[in-house]
Write a protein that holds these residues in place. Structure first.
Motif, PDB file in Angstrom:
ATOM      1  N   ALA A  53       1.211  -3.585  -8.828  1.00 50.89           N
ATOM      2  CA  ALA A  53       0.974  -2.145  -8.981  1.00 50.89           C
ATOM      3  C   ALA A  53      -0.507  -1.821  -9.081  1.00 50.89           C
ATOM      4  O   ALA A  53      -0.969  -0.792  -8.573  1.00 50.89           O
ATOM      5  N   GLY A  54      -1.293  -2.682  -9.728  1.00 48.81           N
ATOM      6  CA  GLY A  54      -2.731  -2.451  -9.851  1.00 48.81           C
ATOM      7  C   GLY A  54      -3.033  -1.307 -10.806  1.00 48.81           C
ATOM      8  O   GLY A  54      -2.141  -0.752 -11.450  1.00 48.81           O
TER       9      GLY A  54
ATOM     10  N   ALA B 297       8.932   5.062 -11.986  1.00 52.77           N
ATOM     11  CA  ALA B 297       9.347   3.776 -12.566  1.00 52.77           C
ATOM     12  C   ALA B 297      10.010   2.895 -11.519  1.00 52.77           C
ATOM     13  O   ALA B 297       9.906   1.659 -11.588  1.00 52.77           O
ATOM     14  N   HIS B 298      10.692   3.491 -10.543  1.00 53.33           N
ATOM     15  CA  HIS B 298      11.310   2.706  -9.466  1.00 53.33           C
ATOM     16  C   HIS B 298      10.250   1.947  -8.676  1.00 53.33           C
ATOM     17  O   HIS B 298      10.399   0.742  -8.403  1.00 53.33           O
TER      18      HIS B 298
ATOM     19  N   ARG C 121       0.836  -1.213   0.000  1.00 51.39           N
ATOM     20  CA  ARG C 121       0.000   0.000   0.000  1.00 51.39           C
ATOM     21  C   ARG C 121       0.865   1.256   0.000  1.00 51.39           C
ATOM     22  O   ARG C 121       0.554   2.243  -0.675  1.00 51.39           O
ATOM     23  N   ARG C 122       1.958   1.230   0.769  1.00 50.87           N
ATOM     24  CA  ARG C 122       2.843   2.395   0.832  1.00 50.87           C
ATOM     25  C   ARG C 122       3.499   2.625  -0.525  1.00 50.87           C
ATOM     26  O   ARG C 122       3.599   3.770  -0.986  1.00 50.87           O
ATOM     27  N   TRP C 123       3.969   1.562  -1.155  1.00 49.18           N
ATOM     28  CA  TRP C 123       4.583   1.704  -2.468  1.00 49.18           C
ATOM     29  C   TRP C 123       3.582   2.256  -3.485  1.00 49.18           C
ATOM     30  O   TRP C 123       3.927   3.102  -4.316  1.00 49.18           O
ATOM     31  N   ARG C 124       2.348   1.761  -3.421  1.00 43.71           N
ATOM     32  CA  ARG C 124       1.328   2.268  -4.355  1.00 43.71           C
ATOM     33  C   ARG C 124       1.062   3.746  -4.135  1.00 43.71           C
ATOM     34  O   ARG C 124       0.869   4.510  -5.085  1.00 43.71           O
ATOM     35  N   ARG C 125       1.054   4.161  -2.850  1.00 43.17           N
ATOM     36  CA  ARG C 125       0.822   5.578  -2.556  1.00 43.17           C
ATOM     37  C   ARG C 125       1.963   6.427  -3.081  1.00 43.17           C
ATOM     38  O   ARG C 125       1.746   7.488  -3.672  1.00 43.17           O
TER      39      ARG C 125
END
Length: 364
Positions: free
Chosen positions: A74-75, A64-65, A21-25
């Motif tokens: 990623a969704g 991109a990272h 969730r943090r990465w998606r945010r």
């Protein structure tokens, strides 16, 4: 916690739901920032457009990272945080200097120490903040004369007229007298501010023009005696050290085709000072807009304590908005500047109200 290198190499265990969730945010925020820069770039041209597009490409590189880390997790694309979405809306509707000031604050808040972000990413964001600061400074320089007149006009209109209105109220004036006093203060103050701004800005421009080099003098450079001349003194008079001035004069004398006596003098500063007419008009309009606020309740027929409370509330809100706006444009903390502006206006109003009470009691 697995390192970035482990994640990219695929040797680490699957990230937890909270990490995903943090990465998606973060991915959504990077994409949102790229959109903001592209929207700002669409309203600029030349070098400024290129710089903003370069910042957008950098944010897309950061996005991109996070895409690489998330992979199939990623969704669907998401919007960024509410703060960044608000900035994107402001970028569409408001002046770019205002938006850049907000973006500058946003850049400095991103990427606290995080094992999942590449070290260069946090450094990038700091550099982005400096780039944005430089772009915002350009815009502020171009609008500084008009902006200064507008800010001072609105602030002076609010403070002076609320003090004037509360002073006559403290002296026991009727509602009609309050309205007449407030409108007289509005007109007199707006005219005075406009005249003062026009004289001030025009005088500054005349002083700057008088200090500019005579461009026709550079035509004489090829005629000068290479071994004995005073060209170096020109550069020393304009602030160069003696050795640097001598080197520059020597270079000019040996390359007369690019010679310019004013080469090191910079711009004439007129862009920063602004136009006298624009400053006067801005000062008049914004003073009037600020000065009418304390009078509004009385113009609408309110009387007594209710009118005073409404006038004080409207004026306090306007003072805080003025202070907060100036803070945002200058890159300062909005709340502190807003409260400072409110405190100044409150103190002025309190003093004149108490003076009105004292004078009214003495007359009575």
């Amino acid at each position: 916690m697995p390192t970035v290198e482990d994640q990219q190499a695929g040797s680490a265990p699957a990230p937890s739901p909270a990490t995903v969730r943090r990465w998606r945010r973060l991915l959504a925020d990077e994409r949102e920032e790229a959109r903001i820069y592209r929207k700002l770039a669409s309203r600029r041209s030349g070098e400024e457009r290129e710089i903003l597009l370069g910042l957008a490409e950098a944010e897309e590189r950061h996005a991109a990272h996070w895409e690489r880390l998330l992979g199939e997790r990623a969704g669907p694309p998401r919007r960024g945080s509410l703060r960044l979405r608000l900035l994107a809306g402001l970028a569409r509707w408001f002046g770019w200097v205002f938006v850049l000031a907000l973006v500058q604050l946003a850049e400095t808040r991103l990427y606290q120490p995080d094992a999942d972000a590449l070290p260069a990413m946090a450094a990038d964001e700091r550099i982005h903040g400096e780039v944005v600061r430089g772009l915002a400074a350009r815009g502020r320089a171009r609008m500084s004369g008009t902006l200064r007149a507008a800010v001072f006009g609105a602030s002076d209109g609010l403070v002076s007229n609320v003090a004037l209105v509360l002073g006559v109220i403290g002296g026991g004036a009727s509602g009609r007298t309050v309205v007449l006093t407030g409108l007289a203060g509005l007109l007199a103050g707006a005219l005075s501010m406009a005249a003062g701004e026009y004289v001030s800005v025009t005088s500054q421009r005349e002083l700057l023009a008088a200090s500019q080099p005579d461009e026709t003098a550079k035509a004489l450079v090829p005629v000068l005696d290479v071994d004995a001349n005073e060209l170096a003194l020109v550069y020393r008079a304009r602030g160069m050290a003696a050795e640097e001035a001598a080197q520059h004069a020597d270079a000019v004398l040996h390359r007369p085709q690019i010679a310019s006596v004013s080469a090191e003098s910079g711009t004439d500063g007129s862009e920063v000072v602004g136009s006298g007419l624009r400053a006067a008009a801005s000062s008049f309009l914004f003073f009037a807009a600020g000065a009418v606020v304390p009078v509004l309740p009385f113009l609408l027929g309110m009387t007594g304590g209710a009118a005073v409370l409404v006038a004080a509330g409207l004026t306090g809100t306007a003072l805080m908005l003025t202070g907060g706006t100036v803070a945002l444009l200058s890159g300062g903390p909005p709340l502190r500047r807003a409260l400072r502006q409110l405190a100044i206006g409150t103190a002025a109003a309190a003093v004149t109200y108490l003076l009105g009470l004292g004078l009214g009691a003495g007359v009575g």
